[in-house]
Write an enzyme that holds these catalytic residues in place. Structure first.
Site, PDB file in Angstrom:
ATOM      1  N   SER A 124      11.314  25.723 -23.635  1.00  0.00           N
ATOM      2  CA  SER A 124      10.472  25.080 -22.627  1.00  0.00           C
ATOM      3  C   SER A 124       9.294  25.927 -22.155  1.00  0.00           C
ATOM      4  O   SER A 124       8.447  25.421 -21.402  1.00  0.00           O
ATOM      5  CB  SER A 124      11.317  24.660 -21.423  1.00  0.00           C
ATOM      6  OG  SER A 124      12.014  23.480 -21.724  1.00  0.00           O
ATOM      7  N   PHE A 183      19.344   8.276 -29.347  1.00  0.00           N
ATOM      8  CA  PHE A 183      18.683   9.536 -29.695  1.00  0.00           C
ATOM      9  C   PHE A 183      19.713  10.654 -29.883  1.00  0.00           C
ATOM     10  O   PHE A 183      19.663  11.413 -30.846  1.00  0.00           O
ATOM     11  CB  PHE A 183      17.682   9.931 -28.613  1.00  0.00           C
ATOM     12  CG  PHE A 183      17.166  11.338 -28.774  1.00  0.00           C
ATOM     13  CD1 PHE A 183      16.229  11.649 -29.742  1.00  0.00           C
ATOM     14  CD2 PHE A 183      17.649  12.375 -27.977  1.00  0.00           C
ATOM     15  CE1 PHE A 183      15.769  12.943 -29.919  1.00  0.00           C
ATOM     16  CE2 PHE A 183      17.191  13.672 -28.139  1.00  0.00           C
ATOM     17  CZ  PHE A 183      16.250  13.955 -29.109  1.00  0.00           C
ATOM     18  N   TYR A 219      12.891  16.721 -13.684  1.00  0.00           N
ATOM     19  CA  TYR A 219      12.424  17.415 -14.891  1.00  0.00           C
ATOM     20  C   TYR A 219      12.729  16.564 -16.114  1.00  0.00           C
ATOM     21  O   TYR A 219      13.851  16.125 -16.307  1.00  0.00           O
ATOM     22  CB  TYR A 219      13.135  18.761 -14.969  1.00  0.00           C
ATOM     23  CG  TYR A 219      12.624  19.711 -16.017  1.00  0.00           C
ATOM     24  CD1 TYR A 219      11.598  20.592 -15.732  1.00  0.00           C
ATOM     25  CD2 TYR A 219      13.194  19.741 -17.277  1.00  0.00           C
ATOM     26  CE1 TYR A 219      11.144  21.488 -16.688  1.00  0.00           C
ATOM     27  CE2 TYR A 219      12.748  20.622 -18.235  1.00  0.00           C
ATOM     28  CZ  TYR A 219      11.724  21.495 -17.945  1.00  0.00           C
ATOM     29  OH  TYR A 219      11.273  22.376 -18.893  1.00  0.00           O
TER      30      TYR A 219
END
Length: 439
Positions: A124, A183, A219
């Site tokens: 990240s 996913f 987030y």
């Protein structure tokens, strides 16, 4: 399997990456249980201070004397052994000197020693590059932070209301694609497969938004992937090429790359994860990071990350007014921690961290002491619910900056990551005895 791309242990918001949720996610019934998204929870954010915490901090760092460096050696080795981390690279830079050492192994078999010049996946921390790229476009007058994302990308839920600013500071309300069951199953079935950004967004956009823009902090990798798409459209070139021209080269990051597949420049450390269907440790070095794309695919080394930590915190690539907007603190849910535009404050330190299968990273800067800290390691296996990168950063700052101790709360793996749980009892093991620190 819980493939992590997160601020490991940073922010507890409804489904935020790597943050401590108000309730832990349900454990899988068995190693082969079908993954399911973590439930969204409501949290009360910490109010931001009126000015960025780092600008008012009065912290200093300890001189890097032989006594202090010996304490650092002991602290790093303690975490390495306790958390069973294969290897770690640590860099502490201050105006008075530098501490740069490698501990442990870069490859478990045959036990190759870790050295300081190896490339690592930085997870990240990629978000800091992507958002900086966006802000470069702001400075060039090509986009506005308060432009709706729908101006640049069609099909975005609430796209006429969500601004680029809200994507960058994680206040859009968009569902994170890493919570989508299909996913998760697809990625779990083949971690070497490639995903396109449009495929990632499609997983996200088939879900309703979680809240109205700017109502909460959450987030989400969806936010940064969208920003990557905006950059490509406005910048007129692939994201990797844009970042090289507008971020990496101006910041003198000649060892930092944005891969388009699982390519990994040599030399690099091998990375180990327990994020597998049965919770066993495996080598994730060559897994394809395309599922993180603008949110997590970058590769770098400690020298570049040391330069980047300062450039990011001081805004050397941006106009002063743009950097000021970047560092406007938004509330998070962790005391002592705030979030800005693709950057966080942690007890005075400014920067970001990262985690994805096999690797973790921290790159932060303490303006009050003009000090930088970089931690790069080749595992993401948690120790008692804590990210090992956090354990290292905390132990190091307890020695060098006791008035500004980097710390994030322990949390189970959840949130902005595919969320089938591996066995909590799995630990990193290695037949190789970690060597003494080396440079």
């Amino acid at each position: 399997m819980a493939l992590v791309l997160a601020l490991a242990g940073l922010l507890a918001a409804s489904g935020c990456a790597g943050g401590p949720p108000s309730e832990p996610p349900p454990a899988a019934a068995s190693p082969t249980a079908t993954p399911s998204p973590s439930p969204r929870t409501t949290v009360t954010p910490v109010s931001p201070s009126p000015t960025p915490p780092a600008t008012t901090a009065s912290g200093t760092t300890m001189p890097l004397t032989s006594e202090v460096t010996a304490k650092l050696d002991t602290a790093v080795q303690r975490v390495l052994t306790q958390a069973q981390v294969p290897g770690v690279i640590v860099s502490v830079s201050t105006p008075q000197g530098e501490y740069l050492k490698a501990f442990g192994v870069s490859e478990r078999v045959p036990g190759t020693a870790m050295v300081t010049g190896l490339n690592m996946r930085v997870g990240s921390l990629t978000k800091t590059f992507t958002v900086t790229g966006l802000l470069r476009l702001v400075d060039q007058g090509k986009v506005g932070l308060d432009d709706p994302v729908g101006k640049y990308q069609s099909g975005v839920p609430n796209g006429d209301k969500i601004t680029l600013r809200q994507l960058a500071d994680m206040r859009s309300g968009l569902f994170s694609y890493t919570h989508d069951e299909d996913f998760v199953r697809t990625l779990q079935g083949d971690p070497h497969r490639a995903f396109t950004p449009d495929q990632l967004l499609a997983y996200a956009f088939r879900h309703p938004v979680n809240f109205a823009p700017d109502d909460e902090f959450e987030y989400s990798n969806t936010n940064t992937v969208l920003l990557g798409k905006v950059i490509e459209k406005v910048g007129g070139q692939p994201l990797g090429e844009f970042l090289k021209k507008e971020v990496f080269e101006p910041a003198d990051l000649d060892r930092t790359v944005f891969p388009t597949d699982n390519a990994f420049p040599q030399p690099h450390a091998r990375g180990y994860t327990d994020q597998t269907a049965d919770g066993t440790i495996t080598d994730a070095t060559d897994w394809n990071p395309s599922w993180g794309w603008a949110a997590g695919a970058a590769i770098s080394d400690q020298a570049d990350m040391r330069k980047w930590a300062k450039a990011l915190a001081t805004g050397s690539l941006l106009k002063p007014e743009t950097q000021a907007q970047r560092l406007e603190p938004q509330p998070s849910t962790v005391a002592g921690t705030w979030y800005g535009l693709g950057v966080f404050y942690n007890h005075g330190w400014i920067g970001h961290n990262g985690s994805l299968p096999g690797y973790q990273s921290v790159a932060v800067y303490l303006p009050s002491a003009q000090a930088s800290l970089v931690v790069l390691l080749n595992t993401d296996v948690e120790y008692r619910g804590s990210a090992p990168s956090t354990l290292f950063a905390k132990a190091i700052t307890e020695v060098v900056s006791p008035g500004n101790v980097y710390d994030l709360p322990a949390a189970p793996a959840d949130a902005d990551e595919p969320s089938a749980q591996a066995s909590p009892s799995v630990k990193v093991s290695s037949s190789a005895t970690p060597p003494q620190p080396s440079t």
